[in-house]
Design a protein around this motif. Structure first.
Motif, PDB file in Angstrom:
ATOM      1  N   PHE A 116      -1.313  -1.449  -4.348  1.00 47.89           N
ATOM      2  CA  PHE A 116      -2.535  -0.710  -4.053  1.00 47.89           C
ATOM      3  C   PHE A 116      -2.161   0.730  -3.699  1.00 47.89           C
ATOM      4  O   PHE A 116      -1.546   0.977  -2.663  1.00 47.89           O
ATOM      5  N   SER A 135      -8.611  -3.637   0.192  1.00 47.07           N
ATOM      6  CA  SER A 135      -8.397  -4.367  -1.069  1.00 47.07           C
ATOM      7  C   SER A 135      -7.259  -5.373  -0.941  1.00 47.07           C
ATOM      8  O   SER A 135      -7.330  -6.481  -1.489  1.00 47.07           O
ATOM      9  N   ALA A 143      -7.245   0.943   0.434  1.00 47.39           N
ATOM     10  CA  ALA A 143      -6.168   0.124  -0.127  1.00 47.39           C
ATOM     11  C   ALA A 143      -5.896  -1.087   0.760  1.00 47.39           C
ATOM     12  O   ALA A 143      -5.670  -2.200   0.268  1.00 47.39           O
ATOM     13  N   VAL A 188       0.877  -1.163   0.000  1.00 47.96           N
ATOM     14  CA  VAL A 188       0.000   0.000   0.000  1.00 47.96           C
ATOM     15  C   VAL A 188       0.917   1.216   0.000  1.00 47.96           C
ATOM     16  O   VAL A 188       1.650   1.441   0.960  1.00 47.96           O
TER      17      VAL A 188
END
Length: 310
Positions: free
Chosen positions: A32, A46, A43, A8
């Motif tokens: 992400f 996900s 993020a 991330v």
């Protein structure tokens, strides 16, 4: 090596190429990006949905806090790795993560075993809503929050944490003493005064300043600091307590605790697991360097062993 790894990353802090160059040979990762509107929660969500077992959060304190908040909130079992790329890098400093060295930070995350740390929570009552925010380092109002809101962003980009010094004078003038009510660990509320109140899970700031020298991110407790200085005498007493009793003197003491740890005439120090603060006047409130808004009431709590950090 963990196979299910996600990164991330905040694209305003670094490039994907720089992060890829730091990865171990053969590492397969999913990517992400954060956005200005969502600094990391989406993020992280996900990344977990993609099966991540290790999430590297690459960015400033805002990115690290947002990812940590989502992992703690969802009780996720994924480990968190920190690639500090911000101005303060407060959690990284407290955990000994290499600063300004992407390769060293990434290597640390891949090679080290995970350790658990606590997360603090603040339910911040604003004029029209309550916002719940996690903090890994510290949260509060007063000089700390005003230094953040009063610091020039362009100067931060050029001078890093030293930019906060430039804003200190304006922060002092903005941090007037107000009436507060404190309820510690469910005790009856008591009336008091403060211009600055900080609750910490960790205690170290930039420049090695141990603002809360006894704070331990893995002890299941939070540390409270209330500053009440008003006038020259009050500030001299605060300086003595902060710089001598909880700074220089500790360097020469075998036992880190001292008889003055409860505070001084202008400081209050407590350890607790829950705290409710009512403010007579709204004050700007911050969590790990991010401002939340002007608070009139804040309820603090601790989530013990909330995160696994590499």
């Amino acid at each position: 090596m963990t196979q299910n790894t996600a990164i991330v990353w905040n694209p305003s802090k670094t490039t994907r190429d720089a992060l890829e160059a730091a990865l171990p040979e053969g590492a397969e990762v999913s990517w992400f990006e954060t956005t200005e509107d969502d600094p990391g929660r989406g993020a992280a969500e996900s990344a977990l949905a993609a099966g991540a077992e290790l999430i590297l959060a690459a960015g400033g304190d805002g990115t690290i806090r947002a990812v940590a908040e989502y992992l703690a909130e969802t009780a996720a079992t994924a480990d968190l790795g920190i690639v500090p790329l911000g101005t303060g890098n407060l959690l990284a400093r407290n955990l000994g993560v290499p600063l300004n060295n992407i390769s060293a930070a990434v290597t640390r995350a891949f090679e080290n075993e995970a350790t658990t740390i606590d997360i603090g929570w603040a339910d911040v009552h604003l004029s029209d809503e309550v916002r719940r925010r996690a903090f890994a380092v510290m949260a509060g109002f007063g000089i700390d929050a005003h230094m953040i809101t009063e610091t020039n962003d362009d100067l931060k980009d050029r001078a890093g944490w030293l930019a906060y010094v430039e804003s200190l004078g304006r922060a002092l003038s903005a941090s007037a003493v107000i009436d507060i009510r404190l309820s510690v660990d469910g005790e009856d509320a008591v009336e008091d005064k403060a211009h600055t109140l900080l609750v910490g899970n960790c205690g170290m700031l930039q420049g090695g300043i141990a603002l809360l020298p006894d704070a331990d991110p893995s002890d299941g407790a939070l540390d409270l600091l209330v500053l009440q200085a008003d006038g020259v005498a009050g500030w001299l007493d605060t300086a003595r307590n902060m710089m001598w009793d909880h700074g220089i003197k500790r360097l020469f003491a075998r036992d880190t605790a001292s008889e003055d740890d409860s505070g001084s005439a202008s400081t209050i120090r407590r350890r607790m697991t829950a705290l409710t603060v009512d403010l007579a006047e709204p004050r700007m409130f911050e969590v790990d360097g991010d401002t939340v808004g002007e608070a009139t009431r804040v309820e603090f709590s601790i989530q013990a062993a909330a995160l696994r950090v590499r």
